[in-house]
Design an enzyme around this catalytic site. Sequence first.
Site, short mmCIF file in Angstrom:
data_model
loop_
_atom_site.label_atom_id
_atom_site.label_comp_id
_atom_site.label_asym_id
_atom_site.label_seq_id
_atom_site.Cartn_x
_atom_site.Cartn_y
_atom_site.Cartn_z
N ASP A 45 1.33 -1.47 -0.43
CA ASP A 45 -0.33 -0.06 -0.62
C ASP A 45 0.75 1.40 0.11
O ASP A 45 0.51 1.81 -0.22
CB ASP A 45 -1.04 -0.06 0.82
CG ASP A 45 -2.23 -1.08 1.31
OD1 ASP A 45 -1.75 -1.56 0.59
OD2 ASP A 45 -2.88 -1.33 1.87
N ASP A 49 0.50 4.41 -2.92
CA ASP A 49 0.21 5.71 -2.16
C ASP A 49 1.67 6.74 -2.07
O ASP A 49 1.31 7.67 -2.79
CB ASP A 49 0.70 5.66 -0.31
CG ASP A 49 -0.93 5.54 0.42
OD1 ASP A 49 -1.76 5.11 -0.83
OD2 ASP A 49 -0.64 4.40 1.22
N ASP A 126 -8.90 7.65 15.30
CA ASP A 126 -9.44 6.44 15.41
C ASP A 126 -7.86 5.71 14.92
O ASP A 126 -7.99 6.73 13.85
CB ASP A 126 -10.80 5.47 16.01
CG ASP A 126 -11.36 6.00 14.80
OD1 ASP A 126 -10.74 6.74 13.55
OD2 ASP A 126 -12.58 5.85 14.30
N LYS A 128 -7.23 3.52 11.87
CA LYS A 128 -6.69 3.19 10.22
C LYS A 128 -7.27 1.61 10.40
O LYS A 128 -6.50 0.74 10.19
CB LYS A 128 -6.39 3.73 9.98
CG LYS A 128 -6.58 3.43 8.46
CD LYS A 128 -6.33 4.77 7.24
CE LYS A 128 -6.87 4.20 6.10
NZ LYS A 128 -6.81 2.99 4.95
N LYS A 328 -0.33 7.96 8.55
CA LYS A 328 -0.08 6.30 7.76
C LYS A 328 1.58 6.73 8.42
O LYS A 328 2.06 7.89 8.60
CB LYS A 328 0.60 6.26 6.61
CG LYS A 328 -0.70 6.38 5.66
CD LYS A 328 -1.55 5.11 5.98
CE LYS A 328 -2.70 4.68 4.61
NZ LYS A 328 -1.67 3.85 3.66
N CYS A 422 36.34 -15.50 -7.25
CA CYS A 422 35.05 -15.15 -7.79
C CYS A 422 34.30 -16.69 -7.98
O CYS A 422 34.76 -17.33 -7.86
CB CYS A 422 35.66 -14.15 -9.03
SG CYS A 422 33.77 -14.28 -10.22
N CYS A 425 34.08 -17.88 -11.80
CA CYS A 425 35.09 -18.21 -12.43
C CYS A 425 36.21 -18.79 -11.36
O CYS A 425 37.66 -19.33 -12.16
CB CYS A 425 35.63 -16.81 -13.87
SG CYS A 425 36.40 -16.26 -13.33
N CYS A 445 35.18 -13.73 -17.76
CA CYS A 445 34.42 -14.34 -16.50
C CYS A 445 32.81 -14.69 -17.67
O CYS A 445 32.37 -13.80 -17.72
CB CYS A 445 34.46 -13.81 -15.38
SG CYS A 445 33.09 -13.69 -14.31
S1 IVH Z 1 -13.71 7.20 8.36
C1 IVH Z 1 -15.13 10.35 4.61
N1 IVH Z 1 -12.21 5.70 10.11
O1 IVH Z 1 -10.08 4.06 4.60
C2 IVH Z 1 -14.93 8.92 5.10
N2 IVH Z 1 -12.24 5.51 8.00
O2 IVH Z 1 -8.08 5.07 3.06
C3 IVH Z 1 -14.58 8.74 6.82
N3 IVH Z 1 -10.71 3.56 6.84
O3 IVH Z 1 -12.10 5.63 2.95
C4 IVH Z 1 -14.07 7.57 6.82
N4 IVH Z 1 -10.20 2.70 9.25
O4 IVH Z 1 -13.21 3.27 4.09
C5 IVH Z 1 -13.00 6.77 8.76
N5 IVH Z 1 -10.79 4.66 11.43
C6 IVH Z 1 -11.99 4.49 10.25
C7 IVH Z 1 -11.49 4.10 8.68
C8 IVH Z 1 -11.45 4.14 7.81
C9 IVH Z 1 -10.70 2.62 7.86
C10 IVH Z 1 -11.21 3.43 5.92
C11 IVH Z 1 -12.51 3.96 4.81
C12 IVH Z 1 -11.38 4.95 3.68
C13 IVH Z 1 -10.37 4.98 3.71
C14 IVH Z 1 -9.13 5.59 3.35
#
Ligand code: IVH
Length: 705
Positions: A45, A49, A126, A128, A328, A422, A425, A445
């Site tokens: 990912d 990105d 929170d 991701k 990230k 080497c 060779c 070689c």
């Molecule tokens: S809030 C308007 N909270 O990650 C979008 N999304 O890569 C608000 N995602 O599109 C989303 N964990 O599908 C939110 N704790 C989290 C998330 C989360 C994963 C996803 C979501 C988003 C995507 C982007």
Amino acid sequence: MADAIQDEQEQVPPAAVQERINILTQELDRHNFLYHTLDSPEISDEAFDVMLRELRELEAAWPSLRKPWSPTLRIGAQLLENLPKKAHRSKMYSLDNVFSLEEWREFYARMQRSFEQPLPCKFFCDPKLDGLAVELVYIDGVLEEALTRGDGTTGEVITEACRTIATVPLKLQGQAPKLICVRGEVVMYKQAFAELNATQAALNRKEFANPRNAAAGSLRQLDLSVLKERKLHFLAYSLGQVEWGTVEPVTQHSVLMEQFKSYGFLTPPMGQLCANVSDVEAYLHKLEPLREQFPMEIDGCVIKLDDLEAQAALGFTARAPRFAVAFKYPTKAQETRLERIEVQVGRTGVLTPVAILQPVQVGGVTVQRATLHNATEIAQKDLRVGDYVLVQRAGEVIPEVVAPVLEKRSADLVPYVFPKTCPACGSPVFQEEGQTVIRCENVACPAVRSQKLCYFVSKAGLDVQGFGEKWVLQLIDKGLLTSPADFFTLTLPDLLQADRMGELLGSKLLDALATAKTSVSLKQLITALGILHVGPQTAQTLAEHFTDLDALQAATSESLQQLADVGPQVAQSIVHFFGTPANRELVARFKEVGLWPTSASTENTAKSAEAHSQLHAKTILFTGTLSFPRNVAERYATNAGAIVLSSVSKRLNYLVVGAKAGSKLTKAQALGVKILDEQTFLAMIREAGVDVEESPKMQNKLIDL
Ligand code: IVH
């Protein structure tokens, strides 16, 4: 100076930028499809990105080049053909990413600028979740339908599949709104993922690359009894369309999350309301080390403005909200065992040690080999065969062994001794005084010869489709290939001598050679010869000035030095190459077999070697003291297709940092420019097929990848 360049470029975008945009667009589309639609990613990912961000930056700098179908405008997966589709009630957006505190602060400043009144500063943060975004639609509290995000506007209908997920409430608890679209992530916990893959392996079935792919693959799978065993979870994190009905409307994201819990949903762990920006940053620090401990994969933190009215006022860009962003975290180095060290001989005779590792996942990609650069590097790091080592992906792409884990070293491991002969060779190897590069100097070689032949038809050379190392090495073994010209006299019976070669493939390779013969440009042929110090950029200059190889081989050192970017060393190398009888003979044979491009055909080049360079069409700048002269560094970069800038700006892709770097480094970091150390830069240069010269100033720094 940089501003002058910028103004000029905005009026007429350089062809190199246009080309880079085309390449990025194509690559991103391909990886998008592999990842979202086929659930079979080839890159991490993070690497995705990085490309996406570069494309976004190029488009921001040259808006006229943004195509309506640019991947920067795309939100999610393309749709699978075999599931029914349905439009979302309101668009499901993706999130923009930030990769550092500086970038987060910039995002925050932008949010403040776009908001007319003072911005309410509370944020909900929170983790991701790394799964599959899904929308659940409830009417009068009852699950009506479930859709994947799809392309953001239209999703795949996966209602029945979602009904099998125990943590999807089929009916909301308590008093529910008239209609509510609950958005969240379907994930597979790490434990369930490990068990699933163990079962797949036992049944001889393809294993999943990561829990996200396992979750996505499972959801799309039509046999619901199988799906039920897959132990998926749904965690709610945001709201789509809502008609509150008799329920009191919610105005804060933090309250919404409580409401979700009261309806019976799981929500991401450790969600927290932060009172201000410094609380957000404290949260980011707190979450980073805890990520590993969660039962599900976490690849960052989502920071959302808490006030829903302010969210609505800020709205969305074409792709993502202006009120929320994903932070990230960098990919962590992973621990694995160094099983052995293999020493490879490159086409210039340089011996490169390569670590053979117990396979390990680093940022979503399985790593089994990593460069060790050279003998000095192994000695400095004191890497020993059998050690546990930390592996990371440098410059996002090339895996690298960072250090041994000394606490885990067993007492019987001995320091590594670099071979004195080497491995191909058996000739004694040679190391010039004050240099780290160790070479095999045997012109005959077999490894050097084979590598030269492989390079000749590789992407960086003539780019003969399908003619990979696997075939070249076998044909060498059978005595059918000794010189690059031999490729063009191969017959089908010759090719059929190779193991696993069939008539169909053999004919295809012959066709590819025939095509190459008539379509390669003079520049490609010069590059493919692999003359020391002559990369694609110098080859281009030569092809522009000489009509064919005959004219080039007749050139004197003086006449060559009249050309841009040809200095005495490069000129001498070219003269030396064509002064060698075997090479003159080779040129004559090229003519004989009809491989004879002239500069008139240079324009016809379909694919240039530099298109395969990571540096191609990228902007680059050097700062601090490097172990070789600045102009040499710049020449390497341009030979690899990069554009050298004179100052740090947002459009700078890479800053190469030497010792005692100063304000340029600070500024580049603030702008999120990718920072490369000298080793990584040289690795990229080598990978682009540019020869690195061996001036005595270049101590400890040569790499042959
Ligand atoms: S809030 C308007 N909270 O990650 C979008 N999304 O890569 C608000 N995602 O599109 C989303 N964990 O599908 C939110 N704790 C989290 C998330 C989360 C994963 C996803 C979501 C988003 C995507 C982007």
